[in-house]
Write a protein that holds these residues in place. Structure first.
Motif, PDB file in Angstrom:
ATOM      1  N   GLU B 134      37.680  55.558  41.978  1.00 30.67           N
ATOM      2  CA  GLU B 134      38.434  54.807  43.318  1.00 30.67           C
ATOM      3  C   GLU B 134      39.289  53.793  42.805  1.00 30.67           C
ATOM      4  O   GLU B 134      40.089  53.507  43.629  1.00 30.67           O
ATOM      5  N   PHE B 135      39.084  53.182  41.850  1.00 28.38           N
ATOM      6  CA  PHE B 135      39.874  52.070  41.348  1.00 28.38           C
ATOM      7  C   PHE B 135      40.898  52.106  40.045  1.00 28.38           C
ATOM      8  O   PHE B 135      41.169  51.443  39.405  1.00 28.38           O
ATOM      9  N   SER B 144      35.859  43.561  40.258  1.00 20.69           N
ATOM     10  CA  SER B 144      34.719  42.704  39.948  1.00 20.69           C
ATOM     11  C   SER B 144      34.214  42.565  38.439  1.00 20.69           C
ATOM     12  O   SER B 144      34.693  43.277  37.524  1.00 20.69           O
ATOM     13  N   GLY B 145      33.370  41.623  38.255  1.00 14.06           N
ATOM     14  CA  GLY B 145      33.111  41.347  36.829  1.00 14.06           C
ATOM     15  C   GLY B 145      32.357  42.749  36.102  1.00 14.06           C
ATOM     16  O   GLY B 145      32.793  42.852  34.982  1.00 14.06           O
ATOM     17  N   GLY B 146      31.648  43.290  36.799  1.00  9.57           N
ATOM     18  CA  GLY B 146      31.123  44.489  36.408  1.00  9.57           C
ATOM     19  C   GLY B 146      31.976  45.567  36.148  1.00  9.57           C
ATOM     20  O   GLY B 146      31.965  46.411  35.162  1.00  9.57           O
ATOM     21  N   GLN B 147      33.106  45.535  37.261  1.00 13.33           N
ATOM     22  CA  GLN B 147      33.725  46.749  37.072  1.00 13.33           C
ATOM     23  C   GLN B 147      34.964  46.537  35.883  1.00 13.33           C
ATOM     24  O   GLN B 147      35.099  47.390  35.243  1.00 13.33           O
ATOM     25  N   ARG B 148      35.217  45.234  35.489  1.00 14.55           N
ATOM     26  CA  ARG B 148      35.939  45.054  34.291  1.00 14.55           C
ATOM     27  C   ARG B 148      35.190  45.388  32.957  1.00 14.55           C
ATOM     28  O   ARG B 148      35.442  45.970  32.082  1.00 14.55           O
ATOM     29  N   ARG B 150      32.836  47.717  32.789  1.00  8.20           N
ATOM     30  CA  ARG B 150      32.824  49.094  32.660  1.00  8.20           C
ATOM     31  C   ARG B 150      34.234  49.775  32.398  1.00  8.20           C
ATOM     32  O   ARG B 150      34.205  50.683  31.354  1.00  8.20           O
ATOM     33  N   GLU B 168      26.969  42.826  24.299  1.00 10.98           N
ATOM     34  CA  GLU B 168      26.348  42.733  25.493  1.00 10.98           C
ATOM     35  C   GLU B 168      26.961  43.566  26.747  1.00 10.98           C
ATOM     36  O   GLU B 168      27.457  42.982  27.765  1.00 10.98           O
ATOM     37  N   ALA B 171      25.711  43.022  30.398  1.00 11.98           N
ATOM     38  CA  ALA B 171      25.647  41.851  30.919  1.00 11.98           C
ATOM     39  C   ALA B 171      25.910  41.631  32.397  1.00 11.98           C
ATOM     40  O   ALA B 171      25.034  40.917  33.170  1.00 11.98           O
ATOM     41  N   ASN B 172      27.074  42.472  32.823  1.00 14.00           N
ATOM     42  CA  ASN B 172      27.412  42.152  34.243  1.00 14.00           C
ATOM     43  C   ASN B 172      26.983  43.191  35.092  1.00 14.00           C
ATOM     44  O   ASN B 172      27.728  43.198  36.222  1.00 14.00           O
ATOM     45  N   LEU B 173      26.176  43.947  34.763  1.00 12.77           N
ATOM     46  CA  LEU B 173      25.755  45.286  35.282  1.00 12.77           C
ATOM     47  C   LEU B 173      24.401  45.126  36.045  1.00 12.77           C
ATOM     48  O   LEU B 173      23.544  44.728  35.694  1.00 12.77           O
ATOM     49  N   ASP B 174      24.320  45.775  37.258  1.00 21.32           N
ATOM     50  CA  ASP B 174      23.222  45.915  37.879  1.00 21.32           C
ATOM     51  C   ASP B 174      22.370  47.020  37.329  1.00 21.32           C
ATOM     52  O   ASP B 174      23.044  47.752  36.468  1.00 21.32           O
ATOM     53  N   SER B 177      24.084  50.834  37.187  1.00 21.85           N
ATOM     54  CA  SER B 177      25.320  51.178  36.336  1.00 21.85           C
ATOM     55  C   SER B 177      25.093  50.753  35.004  1.00 21.85           C
ATOM     56  O   SER B 177      25.483  51.448  34.202  1.00 21.85           O
TER      57      SER B 177
END
Ligand SMILES: Nc1ncnc2c1ncn2[C@@H]1O[C@H](COP(=O)(O)OP(=O)(O)OP(=O)(O)O)[C@@H](O)[C@H]1O
Ligand SMILES: Nc1ncnc2c1ncn2[C@@H]1O[C@H](COP(=O)(O)OP(=O)(O)OP(=O)(O)O)[C@@H](O)[C@H]1O
Ligand SMILES: [Mg+2]
Ligand SMILES: [Mg+2]
Lengths: 229, 229
Positions: B134-135, B144-148, B150, B168, B171-174, B177
């Motif tokens: 989608e992005f 978002s931080g986690g999207q970056r 990925r 790492e 680090a920014n992923l739930d 993900s």
């Protein structure tokens, strides 16, 4: 303390609109230790930005400290509010490259024109608590990822604000360092009544939070207060 | 595959020397799925930079792929080695702000002069696996931080390198993900024999690793291989 009503945030990208927040109603009382959790991209950072008046909603409203509607604040007013009452730990730290650790941490106090003697006492204290005494004169590019994160944490706490917004403050930290940061925050919460709102993926933050709000796809899907056992 | 002997790294800061690595001996075999863990500031990123020939040791040596001593590689040679055989996921992502997600992910293939048809197949596949379809046309500042994070992961995997160094990566992923990323890496490891070396604080990465190296204060203090049960 914090009241959001029907907060919506849309980002327009060419022909494509991203609905980052889709109507968030949230009430945060003074002294809460609240964690916001949810999938990557679900809207946590965007919500913190709304509450920290770094941005305003597309629809709906955010009321701070029982009196300020963030839509009515001009740049000057929101800058003062953030300087004096809010501490923000950014997901990507946002440190000043040309300042060393002590200068970065002390910057908010500098902006408040604090007397340099008291400033140094506060900075020393925080540098020690976050375990960076040995690196106090270093600049951000000379630090590890977790060390930078700890500088960002210290800077947000140095003004002893009423409200701390912590965007994934332990993401780059090992278990021990993360716990040290959380204990510091818990202490501020218990002794000063500082309100903490975390965005986090870290189970240990969720464990310590007295309330957890789950956000998915821009909407709150759960809101659980822990009962004291 | 990778052999480090007595690797030491000192950073000189004014009169103060930081001993980031103090003699690291490590042998990594092809196809390993290895996690490096340790406190913030213990030397994990520095060690990955040595292995990924982004930097050279102060003392000691790093040998890659059984044949290259990184001290003997000139800029051109190390650039080619990194381009063709190593994928690096940086702790702070290092995405190109002016390129969108697809262009960021495809950049290593561009540098390899890959045919654009095959390039697009590979990019599409990775964009989908990391959940960013989608992005795909967005730029890093719109994510978002986690999207970056990925995007950084996808970019490191797109050349199907022999060796992936992941600093790492979750680090920014739930949780969800993060697991999706790890399953993708496990699959590459099992089907292509790709060697993975992670620096991580994340228990789920440690769980999946077949070997864990603990580094504290610039030295390896533990090296445990999991026995298959
Ligand atoms: N460019 C640099 N100049 C000076 N010192 C540095 C530099 N880079 C790293 N260091 C120091 O070297 C030590 C190891 O850093 P490194 O980044 O390898 O740690 P790390 O294990 O990756 O930590 P983290 O978990 O916080 O990311 C740290 O104490 C850091 O301050
Ligand atoms: N400046 C922007 N322009 C366009 N879209 C944006 C912008 N900032 C965020 N978004 C989008 O809004 C959504 C919510 O982003 P947000 O940063 O709030 O997520 P998050 O919950 O903090 O995620 P993470 O856990 O990955 O940090 C995402 O889908 C993101 O792509
Ligand atoms: Mg975020
Ligand atoms: Mg690191």
């Amino acid at each position: 303390l914090i009241h959001t009503v029907g907060v919506t945030k849309d980002y327009q990208l060419g022909t494509h609109t991203v609905h980052a927040l889709r109507g968030v109603d949230l009430r945060v009382r003074p002294g809460e230790f609240l964690s916001i959790v949810g999938p990557s991209g679900s809207g946590k950072t965007t919500l913190l930005n709304m509450i920290g008046c770094l941005d305003i909603p597309t629809e709906g409203m955010v009321e701070l400290f029982g009196e300020f509607d963030t839509r009515d604040l001009d740049d000057k007013a929101s800058t003062l509010l953030r300087r004096d009452r809010i501490g923000f730990i950014f997901q990507s730290f946002n440190l000043m490259p040309v300042l060393n650790i002590r200068e970065n941490i002390g910057l908010p106090l500098d902006l408040q024109r604090m007397d340099s003697k008291e400033m140094n006492v506060r900075i020393d204290e925080l540098v020690e608590v976050v375990g960076l005494t040995e690196f106090a004169e270093h600049r951000p590019e000379e630090l590890s990822g977790g060390q930078r994160q700890r500088v960002a944490v210290a800077r947000a706490l140095v003004t002893q604000p009423d409200l701390v917004l912590a965007d994934e403050p332990t993401a780059n930290l090992d278990h021990e360092s993360g716990m040290a940061i959380l204990r510091l925050m818990q202490k501020m919460n218990e002794t000063r009544g500082t309100t903490f709102i975390f965005s986090t993926h870290d189970p240990k933050v969720m464990d310590l939070a007295t309330r957890t709000v789950v956000i998915e796809d821009g909407m709150v899907t759960e809101d659980t207060v822990k009962s004291k056992s």
